[in-house]
Design an enzyme around this catalytic site. Structure first.
Site: not given
Ligand code: HMG
Length: 432
Positions: A85, A274, A290, A387
């Site tokens: 994901e 989740k 596992d 996301h």
């Molecule tokens: P951002 O602020 O746009 O990121 O966040 P940024 O570009 O400013 O970068 C900050 C740091 O984020 C980076 O530091 C990385 O650590 C990381 P740096 O490496 O530059 O020193 N980062 C990345 N790491 C690797 N590859 C990348 C990357 N981009 C940033 N391409 C971010 C963007 C997606 C991290 C933020 O918006 C976020 O945390 N969103 C949440 C995403 C999430 O929770 N995803 C899980 C799937 S959704 C789900 O299934 C669960 C849910 O339903 C659960 C719930 O309801 O509770 C949501």
């Protein structure tokens, strides 16, 4: 129309593929190529993977990512994560970096006891059974000596066995409830071997000593491990939560409210958890453990008080924001896939070859970090912004975007909101 076959397991791998393709995929000209293009050219490695399971026809790849900057009890880790994901690894990395600058994660292993049960039926007097169990208990343990000797040398083994009466739940139903310490092994084989030996001895002795028969139903470990518990937490002064665009006071309150909602509302709790499992499963899988066992045990724990609830908790007290998780995790760092799968060995190496206790702490932290990142997004920008930003590459790949198209579109979406339709229309525009 379904097609059945006898002796499928005896076919060679090529014969299995041909059979599947001709019976189920005959309309697809590329199916066989798709299946075979995932074969590894290293024959030995391919054979190893073929033999992990049965009726193997190909390899199913998952990406292995790494989330760096996790400070746990003062030590810095890069955490390997196997997951399909998008945004999960980025979210974990972002949370790790955020907390690295605020003291890192603190963890404690609360307990490491695992459980197994011999389930049996007995229609005689309970008092007789209890007296018999007390007499036979030393022999039950003594008869497992050849199984437990090595584990005992390392400091683990059987902790206790007790007779449990379950006749209120089911007529004639009793258990031998056994507890184990399995150290760095997940312990499933060890526990199941001990249980099967208990059952054998118990049945044989009952035939000699008891009037009524004992009917052994089954002997199996439990994946519910509420006494194999780990806690991970983060905390800081509310002001320290300040980050780009975040008012710390508002953020802390909203964040704590979001956690409380997951504590009281099962529909929200399931999604909340989740998100936690996004982090937990990814590390569990990368380290060859596992994840089905972990999932089952964790969700049972989330409903231990009769209502499904949040696995994490938050509080604001005396100007301090605290956020924590307490979860059961039965993990191993020796045995099973850990010594077989080359990438699992690499993942464990990246983590510095942790003990099972250390891995429990790392995995709990991955879950907490994931939840922090998701809640931070949910209570500020909304989840879609980040996301979709991470999902952009998947959409581009769906449309077979070229390198130049990708560069152009990624650049465009640095200042525009990513939605599926916006990406599609941008691709179409470029291709006109
Ligand atoms: P951002 O602020 O746009 O990121 O966040 P940024 O570009 O400013 O970068 C900050 C740091 O984020 C980076 O530091 C990385 O650590 C990381 P740096 O490496 O530059 O020193 N980062 C990345 N790491 C690797 N590859 C990348 C990357 N981009 C940033 N391409 C971010 C963007 C997606 C991290 C933020 O918006 C976020 O945390 N969103 C949440 C995403 C999430 O929770 N995803 C899980 C799937 S959704 C789900 O299934 C669960 C849910 O339903 C659960 C719930 O309801 O509770 C949501």
């Amino acid at each position: 129309m379904s097609t059945s076959i006898s002796g499928f397991s005896k076919l060679t791998k090529t014969e299995k593929i041909d059979w599947i393709v001709s019976n189920y995929l005959s309309n697809s000209t590329t199916a066989k190529d798709t299946i075979t293009q995932y074969f590894n050219s290293n024959q030995k490695l391919q054979q190893l993977h073929d033999e992990f399971i049965e009726n193997t026809i190909s390899n199913y790849y998952l990406p292995l990512g790494v989330a760096p900057n996790f400070v746990i009890n003062g030590k810095t880790y890069a955490i390997p994560m196997a997951i399909e994901e998008s945004s999960v690894v980025a979210a974990a990395s972002k949370a790790a970096k955020f907390w690295m600058e605020r003291g890192g994660f603190k963890t404690t292993v609360i307990s490491t006891t695992k459980i197994g049960q011999v389930h049996f039926m007995y229609s005689g007097e309970e008092k007789m059974l209890q007296a018999f169990f007390n007499t036979v208990k030393p022999k039950l343990i003594a008869d497992t000596k050849s199984i437990t000797a090595n584990m005992e040398k390392r400091g683990g083994g059987i902790l206790d066995i007790e007779l449990r009466t379950k006749t209120n739940d089911l007529d004639n139903y009793y258990q031998i409830h056994a507890t184990f310490e399995t150290l760095d092994a997940m312990g499933a084989n060890f526990i199941n071997s001990c249980l099967e030996q208990f059952a054998k001895t118990f049945k044989a002795e009952a035939e000699i000593q008891l009037d009524n028969d004992i009917d052994i139903v089954m002997s199996i470990l439990s994946n519910y491990v509420p006494e194999c518990l780990v806690r991970a937490e983060v905390s800081c002064k509310i002001e320290a939560l300040a980050d780009k665009g975040i008012d710390p006071e508002t953020f802390a309150n909203k964040f704590a409210q979001a956690v409380t909602i997951a504590e009281v509302e099962p529909y929200r709790a399931v999604t909340h958890n989740k998100g936690i499992m996004n982090g937990i499963d990814a590390v569990v899988l990368a380290t060859g453990n596992d994840f089905r066992a972990v999932e089952a045990g964790v969700h049972a724990y989330a409903s231990k008080n009769g209502k499904y609830t949040s696995l994490t908790h938050a509080k604001i007290e005396d100007g301090i924001f605290s956020f924590w998780i307490e979860i059961p995790l039965a993990l191993g760092t020796v045995g099973g896939l850990t010594s077989l799968h080359p990438l699992v060995k690499v993942a464990l190496n990246i983590l510095g070859n942790p003990t099972a206790k250390e891995l429990m702490q790392i995995v709990a932290v991955a879950g907490l970090a994931q939840n922090f990142a998701a809640l931070r997004s949910l209570t500020t920008t909304g989840i879609q912004e980040g996301h979709m930003k991470m999902h952009l590459m998947n959409i581009l790949n769906q449309f077979d975007a070229t390198k130049t198209e990708k560069e152009n579109i990624i650049n465009h979406f640095k200042t525009n909101t990513v939605t599926h339709s916006a990406v599609v229309s941008q691709i179409e525009k470029l291709r006109q």
